[in-house]
Design a protein around this motif. Structure first.
Motif, short mmCIF file in Angstrom:
data_model
loop_
_atom_site.label_atom_id
_atom_site.label_comp_id
_atom_site.label_asym_id
_atom_site.label_seq_id
_atom_site.Cartn_x
_atom_site.Cartn_y
_atom_site.Cartn_z
N PHE A 466 -11.37 23.27 17.17
CA PHE A 466 -10.51 22.45 16.33
C PHE A 466 -9.40 23.36 15.79
O PHE A 466 -9.67 24.37 15.12
N MET A 467 -8.10 22.99 16.05
CA MET A 467 -7.01 23.87 15.68
C MET A 467 -6.15 23.30 14.55
O MET A 467 -5.69 24.03 13.67
N ALA A 468 -5.89 21.96 14.55
CA ALA A 468 -4.97 21.40 13.55
C ALA A 468 -5.18 19.90 13.44
O ALA A 468 -5.85 19.28 14.27
N VAL A 469 -4.59 19.35 12.32
CA VAL A 469 -4.58 17.90 12.07
C VAL A 469 -3.13 17.49 11.87
O VAL A 469 -2.41 18.12 11.07
N THR A 470 -2.72 16.44 12.57
CA THR A 470 -1.38 15.88 12.37
C THR A 470 -1.51 14.64 11.50
O THR A 470 -2.34 13.76 11.79
N ILE A 471 -0.71 14.58 10.40
CA ILE A 471 -0.75 13.45 9.48
C ILE A 471 0.20 12.37 9.96
O ILE A 471 1.44 12.60 10.05
N ASP A 472 -0.35 11.20 10.26
CA ASP A 472 0.47 10.10 10.78
C ASP A 472 0.98 9.19 9.66
O ASP A 472 2.13 8.74 9.71
N THR A 473 0.11 8.87 8.67
CA THR A 473 0.55 8.05 7.52
C THR A 473 -0.06 8.65 6.27
O THR A 473 -1.09 9.35 6.34
N LEU A 474 0.56 8.34 5.08
CA LEU A 474 0.10 8.89 3.79
C LEU A 474 -0.63 7.82 2.99
O LEU A 474 -0.41 6.61 3.19
N PRO A 475 -1.46 8.24 2.00
CA PRO A 475 -2.15 7.26 1.14
C PRO A 475 -1.15 6.55 0.24
O PRO A 475 -0.20 7.16 -0.25
N ALA A 476 -1.37 5.24 0.01
CA ALA A 476 -0.49 4.45 -0.85
C ALA A 476 -0.74 4.74 -2.32
O ALA A 476 0.15 4.52 -3.16
N THR A 477 -1.92 5.23 -2.68
CA THR A 477 -2.29 5.53 -4.07
C THR A 477 -2.78 6.96 -4.13
O THR A 477 -3.51 7.42 -3.25
N GLY A 478 -2.41 7.69 -5.21
CA GLY A 478 -2.82 9.08 -5.31
C GLY A 478 -1.95 9.95 -4.44
O GLY A 478 -0.95 9.49 -3.86
N SER A 540 -4.78 7.49 16.67
CA SER A 540 -4.67 7.81 15.24
C SER A 540 -5.93 7.30 14.54
O SER A 540 -6.31 6.13 14.69
N ARG A 541 -6.61 8.23 13.79
CA ARG A 541 -7.86 7.90 13.09
C ARG A 541 -7.57 7.69 11.60
O ARG A 541 -6.55 8.16 11.07
N THR A 542 -8.48 7.01 10.91
CA THR A 542 -8.27 6.66 9.49
C THR A 542 -9.24 7.42 8.60
O THR A 542 -10.47 7.38 8.83
#
Length: 856
Positions: A466-478, A540-542
């Motif tokens: 496991f090398m990295a995580v790509t962020i596809d969407t951000l949390p709406a709260t926090g 894309s995972r949640t």
């Protein structure tokens, strides 16, 4: 009592049966004894009369012979098992010490419960009379039941009879039934074994069991102890604990039970009646008294050895194919061999399936337990298909067993006993990794620090890192933060930063909930994209974040409650001032931090201890009370500290109990306690008033120290008078203590009366503190004043009197002449004092002149 010569015996003693003659014990005869006597009448010897016979008469006593019963004796005789006992006359212990008569008959009262009593070969009956002639001739015997024995095995009762009859009330038979007990000594009977045939398989030891030898001992029921081996098998070997047995050896049943006696056939040989040996069984009862403990006959043990097919064997193997490429199996891949029987390979049995990829027969997946013919394998119908994109050394495997064509008759085996392993290596072609949807949980007002495991990275095909995580969407709260800086869509975050704890999620303060926030991501491996490979998850995972509520502590409040002296205070839940403004939880319990120094805190009837937790249910049930010490009171009389507890628990580091100890103060209002008086006895003289003092009534008020002010009269004396300032007191009157102090209350006895406990009245004392708050100022108990009136002697009176005598005749005075009376005291007349003397004549006492002042 023995009579003495010259004794006189009254006719009354004779009539009442008190005069007897007692002959010498066991003696008799005509004119056995005599004595002489004279009779006497009741008219005496007045005027020269005579009341007794002038002649001595003779009483002769004949003593008639009476036969005394003989006696027998309890006895125990012994015989051997299966052996008659012949009775002799001496066995019955006959004796006749008084008459020395002859033993002529044996009377049988009861029969033995076991065995048989016989006379001349015929069964004896209860009540039979057997002559001693028959006994002496050996005709009376006891025969035990066949094979029976035992101490006190049987018994019968009898009575002996003499030859002197029953004339004159005599007895010729023992009045007591005696017991003849028969012990039957055990004699061991030989046990028996039985011929037997046992069966074992080729190349298999036969372990003998005790039952194989057919031991039985129907007569004695003794235990199986050993087997003597008379002859040995000609083929194979008989072994005990691994050592060959010799003819004549004795093998214990214990060794047989523990599986130590075995027969081992010759390797790879078989046949009906393959071998035999002879044996004799032995019991554990020995040879005492001529018994036998071993079977007199040698029995035969035959062993059948059944032919058994030997299983073939396969061999573990590894085959290789490319990722996404089928492998076609050949029969040689499975390493079949059958060195014992040289049978042919006919079937492949599939024991387990590969965890990855698919084993296929024709076009259908193979099932565990499937059998595949070698003909089909030779035709290329058995293949392995790896899962798409999967690879690896030892990528997959399945278990199999080879099978020959010789069957499994007689317990043989035509199939390999061991499951062999076929391993398939699949050569890698890089595939993309995959992440996994995940839900993480955190506490309210607490950052969540992500770990690499949270992203569910897997690379099952290549095993890449496991090398990295790509962020596809951000949390709406926090906020999603990396090293304190907000993450942006499209950012790639290395696993190094994640491992270092730099990637966190921070929720909004004081907020919580399931699915509180989420963001999407894709994981990336370290194997690049060489040869058209892919190193990033195409999907894309949640990541979902649950924020768990954390309980805030409730609070109580200080309070002051009030109770009356000597009255419990029952706490209500409202007394503790519970509030929970953060969570609105329910009031659950109160923890006691310290106890009151005065009085007692109770739950029901049990004292509360420091640290005790009292449920609100118990408080609402009126079980929590404060009990002040008896007769104590005061403002801020006692206090204790407490902390309130809510019903929301301490999960996730929450707090359900007040952090501050609160104070419960108890004021105890004074309540007057009744004073008490004291029973008392006072004493006065007959015809003398008794003047009461304040102290006579024993007033005390130990609890309050109040003052005695009133004496309440409950009941009046039954005799005499109770007066206040000369006026009769009535029941129910209240008399001021000032009147007592002034001596105004008196008791006046009836004139000329006296006595201990002469009179009594009851009273109650009263203090000056009133009845406020339910208090009491008057003794609840009526007390008693007893008056003893001491007797004071009143003088007696005499009476003038005239007495008469004849001339020249003394007059002797009588007590009554002086007219004594004592109406008041009823005392006794004890003397007369002479105050003056007669002018004529003389007054004499015992012939001496009486003087003035003399007391007679």
């Amino acid at each position: 009592v023995a009579i003495t010569a010259g004794d006189s015996v009254s006719a009354l003693d004779i009539v009442t049966g008190d005069l007897i003659y007692r002959p010498v014990a066991q003696q008799h005869g005509l004119a056995f004894a005599d004595f002489t006597f004279r009779v006497q009448d009741n008219d005496g010897t007045a005027n020269g009369g005579s009341d007794i016979d002038a002649m001595s008469r003779t009483m002769t006593i004949d003593v008639t012979s009476v036969n005394d019963a003989p006696v027998g004796t309890d006895n125990t005789v012994t015989t051997l098992e299966d052996t008659d006992y012949t009775f002799s006359i001496a066995d019955f212990g006959y004796s006749d010490v008084n008459d020395n008569d002859a033993f002529i008959t044996l009377n049988i009262d009861t029969l033995p419960a076991s065995g048989t009593l016989l006379l001349g070969g015929l069964a004896v009956g209860a009540g039979d009379a057997i002559s001693t002639t028959d006994i002496a001739a050996g005709s009376l015997i006891f025969r035990p039941d066949a094979q029976d024995n035992g101490a006190a095995y049987a018994s019968f009762t009898f009575r002996v009879q003499d030859d002197d009859g029953t004339a004159n009330g005599g007895s010729d038979i023992d009045p007591v039934a005696r017991t003849l007990t028969v012990d039957v000594t055990s004699v061991n009977d030989a046990p028996v074994g039985a011929d037997n045939t046992v069966v074992t398989s080729e190349d298999t030891d036969y372990t003998f069991e005790a039952a194989d030898f057919g031991f039985s001992d129907v007569n004695d029921n003794n235990a199986f102890m050993a087997v003597t081996i008379d002859t040995l098998p000609t083929d194979g070997t008989l072994l005990l604990n691994g050592v060959a047995i010799s003819a004549g050896d004795s093998v214990s049943s214990l060794d047989i039970v523990t599986g130590d006696l075995i027969y081992r056939p010759v390797a790879q040989q078989h046949g009906l009646a393959f071998a035999d040996f002879t044996f004799r069984v032995q019991d554990n009862d020995g040879t005492a008294n001529g018994g036998a403990d071993i079977d007199p006959f040698a029995r035969t043990m035959t062993i059948d050895v059944t032919s058994v097919n030997d299983a073939p064997t396969g061999a573990d193997n590894t085959v290789t194919t490319l990722e996404d490429t089928d492998y076609t199996f050949s029969a040689a891949d499975f390493g079949f061999s059958d060195v014992n029987d040289n049978d042919a390979f006919v079937t492949l049995n599939i024991d387990s399936l590969p965890a990855s990829g698919t084993l296929i027969f024709g076009i259908a997946p193979v099932s565990a337990g499937a059998t595949i013919s070698t003909t089909d394998i030779a035709a290329g119908n058995l293949i392995f298909r790896p899962d798409p994109q999967d690879n690896g050394a030892g990528y997959a495997s399945f278990g199999f067993r080879v099978q020959d064509d010789d069957g499994n008759a007689n317990g043989g085996s035509d199939i390999d006993a061991t499951s062999r392993t076929m391993t398939i290596d699949v050569t890698s072609v890089n595939d993309a990794p995959s992440g996994a949807d995940n839900t993480v949980t955190m506490l309210e007002d607490t950052d969540y620090t992500f770990t690499t495991a949270d992203f569910g990275f897997t690379d099952v095909n290549d095993g890449d890192a496991f090398m990295a995580v790509t962020i596809d969407t951000l949390p709406a709260t926090g906020a999603l933060l990396l090293n304190g800086t907000a993450v942006s869509i499209g950012d790639s975050i290395s696993t190094l930063d994640i491992v270092a704890g730099d990637l966190i999620y921070r929720p909004v303060a004081e907020q919580n909930g399931l699915d509180f926030a989420s963001f999407t991501f894709r994981v990336q491996d370290d194997d690049g994209t060489v040869n058209g490979g892919s190193d990033i998850d195409p999907i894309s995972r949640t990541m979902t974040i649950d924020v768990t509520s954390v309980n805030d502590a409730p609070s109580g409040s200080d309070n002051t409650v009030t109770t009356l002296e000597d009255t419990d205070y029952t706490f209500a839940s409202g007394d503790f001032g519970f509030t929970d403004i953060d969570d609105g939880d329910a009031f659950l319990a109160v923890t006691i931090d310290s106890l009151p120094t005065n009085g007692q805190l109770l739950l029901g009837i049990v004292p509360v201890g420091i640290g005790d937790s009292i449920s609100v249910a118990d408080i609402n049930a009126d079980l929590l009370i404060f009990r002040p010490a008896s007769h104590d009171n005061g403002s801020a009389y006692a206090d204790f500290t407490f902390r309130v507890q809510d019903d929301d628990g301490t999960a996730n580091g929450g707090s359900d109990i007040d952090a501050v100890a609160r104070t419960m103060t108890i004021d105890v209002t004074s309540v007057n306690d009744a004073p008490i008086g004291t029973d008392n006895t006072v004493v006065t003289l007959e015809d003398t008033d008794y003047i009461f003092a304040v102290a006579d009534f024993g007033f005390s008020d130990v609890n309050d120290g109040d003052t005695f002010i009133i004496l309440n009269i409950d009941t009046l004396p039954g005799v005499g008078s109770l007066l206040l300032s000369g006026v009769a007191v009535n029941a129910g009157d209240a008399i001021a203590v000032s009147d007592l102090a002034a001596g105004n209350l008196i008791f006046r006895p009836v004139a000329d009366q006296n006595g201990a406990g002469y009179a009594s009245f009851t009273f109650r004392v009263q203090d000056d503190d009133g009845t406020a708050n339910g208090g009491s100022d008057i003794d609840p108990l009526s007390r008693t004043i007893t008056i003893d009136v001491t007797s004071v002697n009143d003088a007696p009176t005499g009476t003038d009197n005239t007495v008469t005598t004849l001339e020249d005749t003394d007059y002797t005075f009588a007590v009554a002449d002086f007219g004594f009376s004592d109406a008041s005291d009823n005392d006794l007349f004890i003397a007369v004092t002479i105050d003056s003397l007669p002018v004529n004549g003389d007054l004499l006492l015992n012939g001496l002149a009486v003087g003035l002042g003399d007391s007679v």
